[in-house]
Design a protein around this motif. Structure first.
Motif, PDB file in Angstrom:
ATOM      1  N   ILE A  63       5.816   5.725  -9.116  1.00 49.78           N
ATOM      2  CA  ILE A  63       6.688   5.817  -8.136  1.00 49.78           C
ATOM      3  C   ILE A  63       5.226   5.427  -7.497  1.00 49.78           C
ATOM      4  N   GLY A  64       5.870   5.020  -6.360  1.00 51.11           N
ATOM      5  CA  GLY A  64       3.911   4.598  -5.446  1.00 51.11           C
ATOM      6  C   GLY A  64       4.441   3.040  -5.419  1.00 51.11           C
ATOM      7  N   GLY A 110       2.803   0.539  -3.259  1.00 48.34           N
ATOM      8  CA  GLY A 110       1.871   0.479  -2.740  1.00 48.34           C
ATOM      9  C   GLY A 110       0.623  -0.381  -3.120  1.00 48.34           C
ATOM     10  N   ARG A 111      -0.075  -0.570  -2.593  1.00 47.60           N
ATOM     11  CA  ARG A 111      -1.373  -2.134  -2.760  1.00 47.60           C
ATOM     12  C   ARG A 111      -0.852  -2.324  -4.680  1.00 47.60           C
ATOM     13  N   ASP A 170       9.297   4.720  -3.079  1.00 41.23           N
ATOM     14  CA  ASP A 170       8.269   5.128  -2.571  1.00 41.23           C
ATOM     15  C   ASP A 170       8.747   6.470  -1.171  1.00 41.23           C
ATOM     16  N   GLU A 171       8.141   7.198  -0.819  1.00 37.98           N
ATOM     17  CA  GLU A 171       8.030   8.025   0.279  1.00 37.98           C
ATOM     18  C   GLU A 171       8.525   7.143   1.472  1.00 37.98           C
ATOM     19  N   ALA A 192       1.800   5.401  -8.602  1.00 33.33           N
ATOM     20  CA  ALA A 192       0.990   4.807  -8.126  1.00 33.33           C
ATOM     21  C   ALA A 192       0.636   5.729  -6.266  1.00 33.33           C
ATOM     22  N   VAL A 193       0.855   6.950  -6.090  1.00 35.68           N
ATOM     23  CA  VAL A 193       0.745   7.323  -5.130  1.00 35.68           C
ATOM     24  C   VAL A 193      -0.378   7.729  -4.830  1.00 35.68           C
ATOM     25  N   GLU A 248      -4.082   9.381  -3.706  1.00 33.95           N
ATOM     26  CA  GLU A 248      -5.636   9.394  -4.557  1.00 33.95           C
ATOM     27  C   GLU A 248      -5.265  10.630  -4.205  1.00 33.95           C
ATOM     28  N   VAL A 285      -1.392  16.508  -4.082  1.00 38.27           N
ATOM     29  CA  VAL A 285       0.127  15.426  -5.046  1.00 38.27           C
ATOM     30  C   VAL A 285       0.573  14.853  -5.785  1.00 38.27           C
ATOM     31  N   LYS A 286      -0.264  14.690  -7.068  1.00 40.14           N
ATOM     32  CA  LYS A 286      -0.399  14.141  -8.277  1.00 40.14           C
ATOM     33  C   LYS A 286       0.537  14.830  -9.159  1.00 40.14           C
ATOM     34  N   ASN A 321      -1.291   6.045 -12.187  1.00 37.36           N
ATOM     35  CA  ASN A 321      -2.766   4.905 -12.407  1.00 37.36           C
ATOM     36  C   ASN A 321      -4.118   5.242 -11.596  1.00 37.36           C
ATOM     37  N   SER A 322      -4.702   6.427 -11.575  1.00 31.41           N
ATOM     38  CA  SER A 322      -5.192   7.581 -10.517  1.00 31.41           C
ATOM     39  C   SER A 322      -6.964   6.492 -11.375  1.00 31.41           C
ATOM     40  N   SER A 323      -7.281   6.021  -9.985  1.00 27.40           N
ATOM     41  CA  SER A 323      -8.891   5.385 -10.587  1.00 27.40           C
ATOM     42  C   SER A 323      -9.556   7.183 -10.582  1.00 27.40           C
ATOM     43  N   HIS A 375      -4.949   3.476 -15.791  1.00 27.45           N
ATOM     44  CA  HIS A 375      -5.737   2.766 -15.157  1.00 27.45           C
ATOM     45  C   HIS A 375      -5.799   1.268 -14.934  1.00 27.45           C
TER      46      HIS A 375
HETATM   47  N1  NAD Z   1      -6.350   0.546  -4.909  1.00 24.14           N
HETATM   48  C1  NAD Z   1      -7.155  -0.019  -5.676  1.00 24.14           C
HETATM   49  O1  NAD Z   1      -8.257  -1.002  -5.584  1.00 24.14           O
HETATM   50  C2  NAD Z   1      -7.043   1.113  -6.917  1.00 24.14           C
HETATM   51  C3  NAD Z   1      -7.499   0.834  -7.909  1.00 24.14           C
HETATM   52  C4  NAD Z   1      -6.956   1.384  -9.102  1.00 24.14           C
HETATM   53  C5  NAD Z   1      -5.885   2.806  -9.255  1.00 24.14           C
HETATM   54  N2  NAD Z   1      -6.210   2.732  -7.673  1.00 24.14           N
HETATM   55  C6  NAD Z   1      -5.307   4.340  -7.138  1.00 24.14           C
HETATM   56  O2  NAD Z   1      -3.835   4.439  -7.673  1.00 24.14           O
HETATM   57  C7  NAD Z   1      -3.327   4.750  -6.674  1.00 24.14           C
HETATM   58  C8  NAD Z   1      -2.165   3.925  -5.068  1.00 24.14           C
HETATM   59  O3  NAD Z   1      -3.311   2.831  -4.741  1.00 24.14           O
HETATM   60  P1  NAD Z   1      -2.883   2.355  -3.369  1.00 24.14           P
HETATM   61  O4  NAD Z   1      -4.872   1.156  -3.469  1.00 24.14           O
HETATM   62  O5  NAD Z   1      -1.739   1.665  -3.883  1.00 24.14           O
HETATM   63  O6  NAD Z   1      -2.252   2.815  -2.304  1.00 24.14           O
HETATM   64  P2  NAD Z   1      -1.995   2.555  -1.470  1.00 24.14           P
HETATM   65  O7  NAD Z   1      -1.960   3.937  -0.119  1.00 24.14           O
HETATM   66  O8  NAD Z   1      -1.500   0.978  -0.919  1.00 24.14           O
HETATM   67  O9  NAD Z   1       0.053   2.729  -2.057  1.00 24.14           O
HETATM   68  C9  NAD Z   1       0.185   4.576  -2.455  1.00 24.14           C
HETATM   69  C10 NAD Z   1       1.761   4.239  -1.551  1.00 24.14           C
HETATM   70  O10 NAD Z   1       2.601   5.979  -2.496  1.00 24.14           O
HETATM   71  C11 NAD Z   1       3.296   5.645  -1.499  1.00 24.14           C
HETATM   72  N3  NAD Z   1       3.240   7.418  -1.964  1.00 24.14           N
HETATM   73  C12 NAD Z   1       2.229   7.992  -1.359  1.00 24.14           C
HETATM   74  N4  NAD Z   1       2.469   9.437  -1.814  1.00 24.14           N
HETATM   75  C13 NAD Z   1       4.301   9.505  -2.168  1.00 24.14           C
HETATM   76  C14 NAD Z   1       4.631  10.769  -2.264  1.00 24.14           C
HETATM   77  N5  NAD Z   1       4.696  11.476  -3.295  1.00 24.14           N
HETATM   78  N6  NAD Z   1       6.008   9.591  -3.700  1.00 24.14           N
HETATM   79  C15 NAD Z   1       6.322   8.656  -3.154  1.00 24.14           C
HETATM   80  N7  NAD Z   1       5.279   7.945  -2.332  1.00 24.14           N
HETATM   81  C16 NAD Z   1       4.217   8.328  -2.411  1.00 24.14           C
HETATM   82  C17 NAD Z   1       2.666   5.575  -0.145  1.00 24.14           C
HETATM   83  O11 NAD Z   1       3.577   5.594   0.277  1.00 24.14           O
HETATM   84  C18 NAD Z   1       2.703   3.930  -0.236  1.00 24.14           C
HETATM   85  O12 NAD Z   1       3.295   3.178  -0.372  1.00 24.14           O
HETATM   86  C19 NAD Z   1      -4.316   5.833  -6.564  1.00 24.14           C
HETATM   87  O13 NAD Z   1      -4.120   6.854  -7.531  1.00 24.14           O
HETATM   88  C20 NAD Z   1      -5.184   4.890  -6.453  1.00 24.14           C
HETATM   89  O14 NAD Z   1      -6.927   5.834  -6.612  1.00 24.14           O
HETATM   90  C21 NAD Z   1      -6.795   2.443  -7.108  1.00 24.14           C
END
Ligand code: NAD
Length: 316
Positions: free
Chosen positions: A12-13, A15-16, A36-37, A93-94, A96, A100-101, A121-123, A144
């Motif tokens: 779920i989520g 993104g990156r 993903d939303e 991975a939605v 942070e 929301v989580k 996957n929260s940081s 993580h």
């Molecule tokens: N970027 C990093 O380096 C990294 C490393 C480790 C952990 N994290 C954690 O991973 C998570 C995601 O980070 P990211 O960098 O991929 O962010 P991101 O913004 O690239 O992706 C998040 C995705 O989640 C979607 N989203 C948001 N709320 C939602 C919901 N309620 N339901 C469905 N989709 C939803 C968004 O549309 C987006 O596509 C965060 O908790 C972040 O702390 C990130």
């Protein structure tokens, strides 16, 4: 839930982090359903993963013929409940944001079987915080990953005080099965394990940068060519043994009082943030990027990561 009972993964989520996590599970042989939303994130999922897989194929980590096989294992669901419904392991991975989580975890619990493992996957948020609205937090755990998740080997598995031993063990085994370097963190503390070490290092690096002790290029080159080089092959505790623990103790005693110890973000870094220079995302940060050079630096970085991953870890 035992490892051999896990047949279907939900992410779920997308993104990156989420898209790379979905890729890693699909490469490990699991069918994955993602949600993903954002319409864009859902629509572009396969194309983004295809790009990653082509990089893997160019680096001889994946056979080109496998690209479509891996992509076929990944489905995009129209709703969160649909993605989670038949999953044995759900990872979010939605954004942070704690609320929301917390709300997501409660909804996911209603959509899945009693046995399904639910991971975050929260940081920064511990599973105790994210699972506060769950009826059975015993099946919740932090996994993580590190960016880019489809390439960086390690995944920290961090149970909370309520997480059962079986859930933790199965989660570690699942990630090892798909080729990740799953490490278990025994006690949930802020930043888990890796980010605490990373912040300790960046505090000193930012301080050196702010004080002009060396140029930004020389700081990066010095750390890459020394600590970075060694750490890619040998953990910091093992390095102490090679250097001599007694020598390290003496150096620590002499140098530790010299290091930056406050908790303020150094001014040179805060000024960049205040000026909107937040890094590659905004086109400038400590360095400047234009669209072409951003693509180049990202590709060069990923190519190097892939070569290292292949050399040191075989596959992913
Ligand atoms: N970027 C990093 O380096 C990294 C490393 C480790 C952990 N994290 C954690 O991973 C998570 C995601 O980070 P990211 O960098 O991929 O962010 P991101 O913004 O690239 O992706 C998040 C995705 O989640 C979607 N989203 C948001 N709320 C939602 C919901 N309620 N339901 C469905 N989709 C939803 C968004 O549309 C987006 O596509 C965060 O908790 C972040 O702390 C990130």
């Amino acid at each position: 839930m035992q490892l051999d009972q896990i047949r279907q993964i939900a992410v779920i989520g997308l993104g990156r982090m989420g898209h790379g996590i979905a890729q890693a599970f699909a490469m490990g042989g699991y069918p994955v359903r993602g949600f993903d939303e954002s319409d864009d994130a859902r629509a572009s999922l396969h194309q983004r993963i295809r790009g990653n897989l082509e990089d893997f194929a160019r680096n001889d980590i994946l056979d080109t013929a496998e690209i479509d096989v891996v992509l076929d294992r990944i489905a995009v669901a129209d709703t969160e409940a649909q993605a989670a419904a038949s999953a044995d392991f759900v990872v979010e991975a939605v954004a942070e944001q704690l609320t929301v989580k917390q709300e997501l975890f409660a909804r996911i619990e209603d959509a899945v079987s009693d046995e399904t493992i639910i991971a975050s996957n929260s940081s920064t948020f511990t599973i105790s915080e994210s699972s506060v609205n769950m009826r059975r937090p015993a099946r919740a755990v932090v996994t993580h990953w590190f960016n880019p998740p489809h390439i960086v080997p390690a995944v920290e598995v961090v149970p909370g005080p309520d997480t059962t031993e079986e859930i933790t063990e199965t989660t570690v085994a699942l990630h090892r099965k798909i080729g990740k370097l799953a490490v278990r963190v025994n006690v949930e503390i802020p930043g888990f394990l890796v980010n605490r070490v990373q912040i300790a290092m960046i505090r000193e690096v930012w301080d050196l940068y702010e004080r002009g002790i060396a140029s930004r290029e020389d700081i990066d080159a010095a750390i890459r060519g020394s600590l970075g080089f060694r750490l890619a092959a040998c953990g910091p505790l093992a390095i102490c043994d090679f250097g001599g623990v007694d020598i390290w103790a003496t150096v620590y005693q002499g140098l530790a009082p010299e290091l930056r110890r406050d908790t303020e973000v150094p001014k040179a870094i805060q000024n960049l943030v205040d000026d909107g220079r937040c890094g590659t995302r905004t086109g400038s940060g400590i360095h400047d990027y234009d669209a072409q050079n951003l693509d180049d630096v990202t590709s060069r970085r990923d190519e190097t990561f892939l070569k290292l991953a292949k050399l040191l870890y075989g596959t992913q």
